[in-house]
Enzyme design. Structure first.
Site, PDB file in Angstrom:
ATOM      1  N   ASP A   1       0.883  -1.166   0.000  1.00  0.00           N
ATOM      2  CA  ASP A   1       0.000   0.000   0.000  1.00  0.00           C
ATOM      3  C   ASP A   1       0.921   1.216   0.000  1.00  0.00           C
ATOM      4  OD1 ASP A   1      -1.620   2.169   0.590  1.00  0.00           O
ATOM      5  OD2 ASP A   1      -2.770   1.130   2.142  1.00  0.00           O
TER       6      ASP A   1
ATOM      7  N   TYR B   1      -5.923  15.720 -10.580  1.00  0.00           N
ATOM      8  CA  TYR B   1      -5.150  15.003 -11.601  1.00  0.00           C
ATOM      9  C   TYR B   1      -4.073  15.913 -12.185  1.00  0.00           C
ATOM     10  CZ  TYR B   1      -4.124  12.021 -15.618  1.00  0.00           C
ATOM     11  OH  TYR B   1      -3.482  11.227 -16.545  1.00  0.00           O
TER      12      TYR B   1
ATOM     13  N   LYS C   1       0.069  15.400 -11.925  1.00  0.00           N
ATOM     14  CA  LYS C   1       0.931  15.223 -13.093  1.00  0.00           C
ATOM     15  C   LYS C   1       1.956  16.350 -13.207  1.00  0.00           C
ATOM     16  CE  LYS C   1      -0.752  11.348 -14.361  1.00  0.00           C
ATOM     17  NZ  LYS C   1       0.041  10.114 -14.060  1.00  0.00           N
TER      18      LYS C   1
END
Length: 287
Positions: free
Chosen positions: A74, A168, A172
Protein backbone atom coordinates in the site's frame (compact mmCIF):
# COMPACT_ATOMS: atom_id res chain seq x y z
CA UNK A 1 24.52 1.32 -26.14
CA UNK A 2 25.65 1.90 -22.59
CA UNK A 3 25.15 -0.84 -20.04
CA UNK A 4 24.66 -0.93 -16.30
CA UNK A 5 28.05 -0.88 -14.60
CA UNK A 6 27.08 -4.02 -12.67
CA UNK A 7 26.48 -6.98 -15.00
CA UNK A 8 23.53 -9.32 -14.82
CA UNK A 9 19.79 -8.95 -15.41
CA UNK A 10 18.37 -5.52 -14.78
CA UNK A 11 16.40 -5.05 -11.59
CA UNK A 12 13.31 -2.87 -11.80
CA UNK A 13 10.40 -1.80 -9.62
CA UNK A 14 7.04 -0.87 -11.10
CA UNK A 15 4.57 0.53 -8.59
CA UNK A 16 0.85 0.25 -9.10
CA UNK A 17 1.21 -2.69 -11.48
CA UNK A 18 -1.84 -4.85 -10.79
CA UNK A 19 -3.45 -3.56 -13.98
CA UNK A 20 -3.40 -0.69 -16.45
CA UNK A 21 -0.25 1.21 -17.32
CA UNK A 22 1.81 -0.37 -14.56
CA UNK A 23 0.95 -3.89 -15.68
CA UNK A 24 1.92 -3.12 -19.27
CA UNK A 25 5.18 -1.44 -18.24
CA UNK A 26 6.14 -4.39 -16.02
CA UNK A 27 5.39 -6.82 -18.86
CA UNK A 28 7.54 -4.86 -21.32
CA UNK A 29 10.43 -4.70 -18.87
CA UNK A 30 10.06 -8.45 -18.45
CA UNK A 31 10.41 -8.80 -22.23
CA UNK A 32 13.82 -7.14 -21.87
CA UNK A 33 14.85 -9.87 -19.41
CA UNK A 34 14.57 -7.80 -16.25
CA UNK A 35 13.71 -8.92 -12.77
CA UNK A 36 10.64 -6.82 -12.04
CA UNK A 37 9.23 -6.18 -8.58
CA UNK A 38 5.51 -5.68 -9.13
CA UNK A 39 3.76 -3.71 -6.41
CA UNK A 40 0.12 -2.94 -5.71
CA UNK A 41 -2.69 -3.65 -3.29
CA UNK A 42 -4.68 -6.17 -5.35
CA UNK A 43 -4.13 -9.75 -4.26
CA UNK A 44 -7.47 -11.02 -5.60
CA UNK A 45 -9.25 -10.07 -8.82
CA UNK A 46 -12.26 -9.03 -6.76
CA UNK A 47 -10.19 -6.28 -5.12
CA UNK A 48 -10.96 -4.05 -8.10
CA UNK A 49 -13.94 -3.83 -10.46
CA UNK A 50 -11.40 -3.98 -13.29
CA UNK A 51 -9.74 -7.20 -12.10
CA UNK A 52 -6.02 -7.81 -12.06
CA UNK A 53 -3.62 -8.78 -9.30
CA UNK A 54 0.07 -8.37 -8.61
CA UNK A 55 0.53 -12.16 -8.87
CA UNK A 56 -1.07 -12.20 -12.33
CA UNK A 57 1.23 -9.41 -13.51
CA UNK A 58 4.29 -11.15 -12.06
CA UNK A 59 3.32 -14.36 -13.88
CA UNK A 60 3.05 -12.44 -17.17
CA UNK A 61 6.52 -10.98 -16.57
CA UNK A 62 7.81 -14.56 -16.22
CA UNK A 63 6.07 -15.59 -19.45
CA UNK A 64 7.61 -12.59 -21.23
CA UNK A 65 11.14 -13.75 -20.39
CA UNK A 66 11.87 -11.86 -17.19
CA UNK A 67 11.37 -12.68 -13.53
CA UNK A 68 8.31 -11.25 -11.84
CA UNK A 69 8.25 -10.71 -8.08
CA UNK A 70 4.85 -9.77 -6.66
CA UNK A 71 4.97 -7.66 -3.50
CA UNK A 72 1.78 -6.40 -1.88
CA UNK A 73 2.38 -2.76 -0.99
CA UNK A 74 0.00 0.00 0.00
CA UNK A 75 1.91 3.06 -1.19
CA UNK A 76 0.23 5.25 1.41
CA UNK A 77 2.15 3.22 4.01
CA UNK A 78 5.71 4.60 4.21
CA UNK A 79 6.91 1.69 6.34
CA UNK A 80 5.71 -0.86 3.78
CA UNK A 81 7.54 1.03 1.03
CA UNK A 82 10.72 1.11 3.10
CA UNK A 83 10.45 -2.65 3.61
CA UNK A 84 10.11 -3.20 -0.14
CA UNK A 85 13.36 -1.43 -0.92
CA UNK A 86 15.13 -3.00 2.05
CA UNK A 87 14.21 -6.37 0.56
CA UNK A 88 15.60 -5.36 -2.84
CA UNK A 89 18.76 -4.13 -1.15
CA UNK A 90 19.12 -7.46 0.62
CA UNK A 91 18.39 -9.53 -2.48
CA UNK A 92 20.38 -7.52 -5.04
CA UNK A 93 22.25 -4.67 -3.37
CA UNK A 94 21.26 -2.38 -6.25
CA UNK A 95 18.48 -1.23 -8.56
CA UNK A 96 18.43 -0.23 -12.23
CA UNK A 97 14.96 1.24 -12.83
CA UNK A 98 12.16 2.61 -10.67
CA UNK A 99 8.84 3.35 -12.36
CA UNK A 100 6.54 5.44 -10.17
CA UNK A 101 3.02 4.65 -11.36
CA UNK A 102 1.00 4.01 -8.18
CA UNK A 103 -2.13 6.12 -7.96
CA UNK A 104 -5.25 6.16 -5.84
CA UNK A 105 -8.17 7.01 -8.08
CA UNK A 106 -11.78 7.33 -6.92
CA UNK A 107 -13.69 4.67 -8.83
CA UNK A 108 -16.31 6.08 -11.19
CA UNK A 109 -16.65 9.56 -9.65
CA UNK A 110 -19.97 11.22 -10.43
CA UNK A 111 -19.90 13.96 -13.07
CA UNK A 112 -19.42 17.46 -11.78
CA UNK A 113 -16.88 20.01 -10.74
CA UNK A 114 -14.24 19.36 -8.08
CA UNK A 115 -16.32 20.72 -5.20
CA UNK A 116 -19.19 18.43 -6.19
CA UNK A 117 -17.10 15.26 -6.19
CA UNK A 118 -15.88 13.17 -3.24
CA UNK A 119 -13.03 14.80 -1.34
CA UNK A 120 -11.22 11.48 -1.70
CA UNK A 121 -10.31 12.58 -5.23
CA UNK A 122 -7.46 14.51 -3.57
CA UNK A 123 -5.95 11.19 -2.46
CA UNK A 124 -4.35 11.14 -5.90
CA UNK A 125 -1.92 13.73 -4.56
CA UNK A 126 -0.98 11.38 -1.71
CA UNK A 127 -0.77 8.11 -3.62
CA UNK A 128 0.41 9.44 -6.95
CA UNK A 129 2.69 12.32 -5.95
CA UNK A 130 3.85 11.94 -2.37
CA UNK A 131 4.20 8.19 -2.90
CA UNK A 132 6.47 8.86 -5.90
CA UNK A 133 8.72 10.89 -3.61
CA UNK A 134 8.78 8.19 -0.91
CA UNK A 135 9.61 5.40 -3.36
CA UNK A 136 12.33 7.52 -4.98
CA UNK A 137 13.76 8.38 -1.53
CA UNK A 138 14.27 4.70 -0.77
CA UNK A 139 15.33 3.75 -4.29
CA UNK A 140 17.99 6.43 -4.75
CA UNK A 141 20.78 4.75 -2.71
CA UNK A 142 20.24 1.49 -4.63
CA UNK A 143 20.28 3.27 -8.00
CA UNK A 144 23.47 5.12 -7.01
CA UNK A 145 25.07 1.84 -5.87
CA UNK A 146 24.35 0.43 -9.34
CA UNK A 147 26.44 3.15 -11.00
CA UNK A 148 23.67 3.83 -13.52
CA UNK A 149 19.97 4.24 -12.85
CA UNK A 150 16.66 5.64 -13.96
CA UNK A 151 13.58 6.96 -12.16
CA UNK A 152 10.47 7.34 -14.30
CA UNK A 153 7.29 9.08 -13.21
CA UNK A 154 4.37 8.17 -15.46
CA UNK A 155 3.05 11.48 -16.78
CA UNK A 156 0.33 12.89 -18.98
CA UNK A 157 -0.68 15.94 -20.97
CA UNK A 158 -2.91 16.78 -17.99
CA UNK A 159 0.18 18.49 -16.56
CA UNK A 160 -0.44 21.37 -18.98
CA UNK A 161 -3.99 20.79 -20.29
CA UNK A 162 -7.26 20.23 -18.46
CA UNK A 163 -7.93 16.51 -17.97
CA UNK A 164 -10.26 14.88 -15.42
CA UNK A 165 -9.88 17.63 -12.82
CA UNK A 166 -7.59 19.76 -10.60
CA UNK A 167 -6.23 16.90 -8.49
CA UNK A 168 -5.15 15.00 -11.60
CA UNK A 169 -3.50 18.06 -13.13
CA UNK A 170 -1.68 18.92 -9.89
CA UNK A 171 -0.41 15.37 -9.55
CA UNK A 172 0.93 15.22 -13.09
CA UNK A 173 2.49 18.70 -13.03
CA UNK A 174 4.05 17.92 -9.65
CA UNK A 175 5.48 14.65 -10.94
CA UNK A 176 7.17 16.50 -13.80
CA UNK A 177 8.81 19.05 -11.49
CA UNK A 178 9.78 16.38 -8.99
CA UNK A 179 11.60 14.44 -11.71
CA UNK A 180 13.40 17.60 -12.84
CA UNK A 181 14.61 18.47 -9.35
CA UNK A 182 15.61 14.90 -8.50
CA UNK A 183 17.54 14.73 -11.77
CA UNK A 184 19.55 17.79 -10.74
CA UNK A 185 20.70 16.13 -7.52
CA UNK A 186 21.19 12.65 -9.02
CA UNK A 187 23.18 13.74 -12.09
CA UNK A 188 26.63 13.47 -10.41
CA UNK A 189 25.82 9.83 -9.65
CA UNK A 190 24.91 8.88 -13.25
CA UNK A 191 21.27 8.40 -12.28
CA UNK A 192 18.54 9.95 -14.44
CA UNK A 193 15.01 11.00 -13.58
CA UNK A 194 12.32 11.76 -16.14
CA UNK A 195 8.57 11.98 -16.54
CA UNK A 196 7.14 10.08 -19.51
CA UNK A 197 3.81 11.35 -20.82
CA UNK A 198 1.51 8.56 -21.97
CA UNK A 199 -1.25 9.06 -24.51
CA UNK A 200 -4.71 7.52 -24.49
CA UNK A 201 -4.14 3.99 -23.20
CA UNK A 202 -5.97 0.76 -23.90
CA UNK A 203 -6.51 -0.38 -20.31
CA UNK A 204 -9.10 -2.38 -18.39
CA UNK A 205 -10.61 0.79 -16.92
CA UNK A 206 -10.87 2.48 -20.33
CA UNK A 207 -12.41 -0.59 -21.94
CA UNK A 208 -15.04 -0.77 -19.19
CA UNK A 209 -15.82 2.94 -19.64
CA UNK A 210 -16.18 2.61 -23.41
CA UNK A 211 -18.34 -0.51 -23.06
CA UNK A 212 -20.79 1.48 -20.94
CA UNK A 213 -21.22 4.11 -23.66
CA UNK A 214 -23.78 3.88 -26.47
CA UNK A 215 -22.22 2.22 -29.51
CA UNK A 216 -22.31 5.44 -31.53
CA UNK A 217 -20.46 7.33 -28.77
CA UNK A 218 -17.53 4.91 -28.43
CA UNK A 219 -14.23 6.32 -29.72
CA UNK A 220 -12.69 4.42 -32.60
CA UNK A 221 -9.26 6.06 -32.70
CA UNK A 222 -6.15 3.97 -32.08
CA UNK A 223 -4.95 3.85 -28.47
CA UNK A 224 -1.50 3.13 -27.04
CA UNK A 225 -0.91 -0.23 -25.43
CA UNK A 226 0.38 -0.01 -21.84
CA UNK A 227 3.38 -2.05 -22.99
CA UNK A 228 4.53 0.74 -25.29
CA UNK A 229 5.65 2.93 -22.39
CA UNK A 230 7.54 -0.01 -20.88
CA UNK A 231 9.34 -0.61 -24.17
CA UNK A 232 10.30 3.06 -24.31
CA UNK A 233 11.58 2.98 -20.72
CA UNK A 234 13.73 -0.11 -21.39
CA UNK A 235 15.19 1.53 -24.50
CA UNK A 236 15.84 4.82 -22.70
CA UNK A 237 17.73 3.07 -19.92
CA UNK A 238 19.99 1.39 -22.49
CA UNK A 239 20.44 4.54 -24.57
CA UNK A 240 23.50 6.76 -24.64
CA UNK A 241 21.01 9.65 -24.43
CA UNK A 242 19.92 8.71 -20.91
CA UNK A 243 21.73 11.45 -19.03
CA UNK A 244 21.21 14.03 -21.76
CA UNK A 245 17.46 13.60 -21.41
CA UNK A 246 17.49 13.44 -17.62
CA UNK A 247 15.28 15.97 -15.88
CA UNK A 248 12.84 16.34 -18.73
CA UNK A 249 9.17 15.62 -19.17
CA UNK A 250 9.10 13.55 -22.36
CA UNK A 251 6.16 12.69 -24.57
CA UNK A 252 6.28 8.91 -24.87
CA UNK A 253 5.26 8.90 -28.54
CA UNK A 254 8.07 11.31 -29.41
CA UNK A 255 10.63 9.48 -27.28
CA UNK A 256 9.61 6.19 -28.87
CA UNK A 257 10.13 7.65 -32.34
CA UNK A 258 13.55 8.97 -31.29
CA UNK A 259 14.60 5.58 -29.93
CA UNK A 260 13.05 3.56 -32.76
CA UNK A 261 10.42 1.88 -30.59
CA UNK A 262 7.04 0.76 -31.91
CA UNK A 263 3.91 -0.43 -30.16
CA UNK A 264 2.99 -4.10 -29.87
CA UNK A 265 1.03 -3.92 -33.14
CA UNK A 266 4.03 -2.46 -34.96
CA UNK A 267 2.45 0.97 -35.16
CA UNK A 268 3.79 4.28 -33.87
CA UNK A 269 1.64 6.21 -31.37
CA UNK A 270 1.05 9.84 -32.26
CA UNK A 271 2.18 12.79 -30.15
CA UNK A 272 -0.66 15.00 -28.94
CA UNK A 273 1.64 18.01 -28.49
CA UNK A 274 -0.24 20.14 -31.02
CA UNK A 275 -3.67 19.40 -29.57
CA UNK A 276 -3.02 19.18 -25.83
CA UNK A 277 0.32 20.95 -25.40
CA UNK A 278 3.87 19.96 -24.66
CA UNK A 279 6.29 19.97 -21.74
CA UNK A 280 7.83 23.36 -20.90
CA UNK A 281 11.55 23.91 -21.31
CA UNK A 282 13.71 23.37 -18.25
CA UNK A 283 15.09 26.38 -16.43
CA UNK A 284 18.89 26.62 -16.86
CA UNK A 285 19.36 26.02 -13.13
CA UNK A 286 18.10 22.46 -13.58
CA UNK A 287 20.81 21.38 -16.01
Amino acid sequence: MSESIISGPRVAVVTGASRGAGKGIALALGESGATVYVTGRSRQSSDSPYGGTIAETAALVDEAGGKGVAVAVDHSDDEAVAELFARIGHDHGRLDILVNNAAQVVNAPPPGRFWEQPLEAADLITVGLRSHYVASFHAAPLLIANGRGLIVNTGHYGAVAYHVGPAYGAQKAGSDKMAADMAKELRPHNVAAVSVWMGGLDTERVRAHFAALPAEARPTSRRESPQFTGRVIAALYASDDLMRLSGRALIGAELGAHLGITDIDGGAPLSLRYTLGGPPELHPSLY
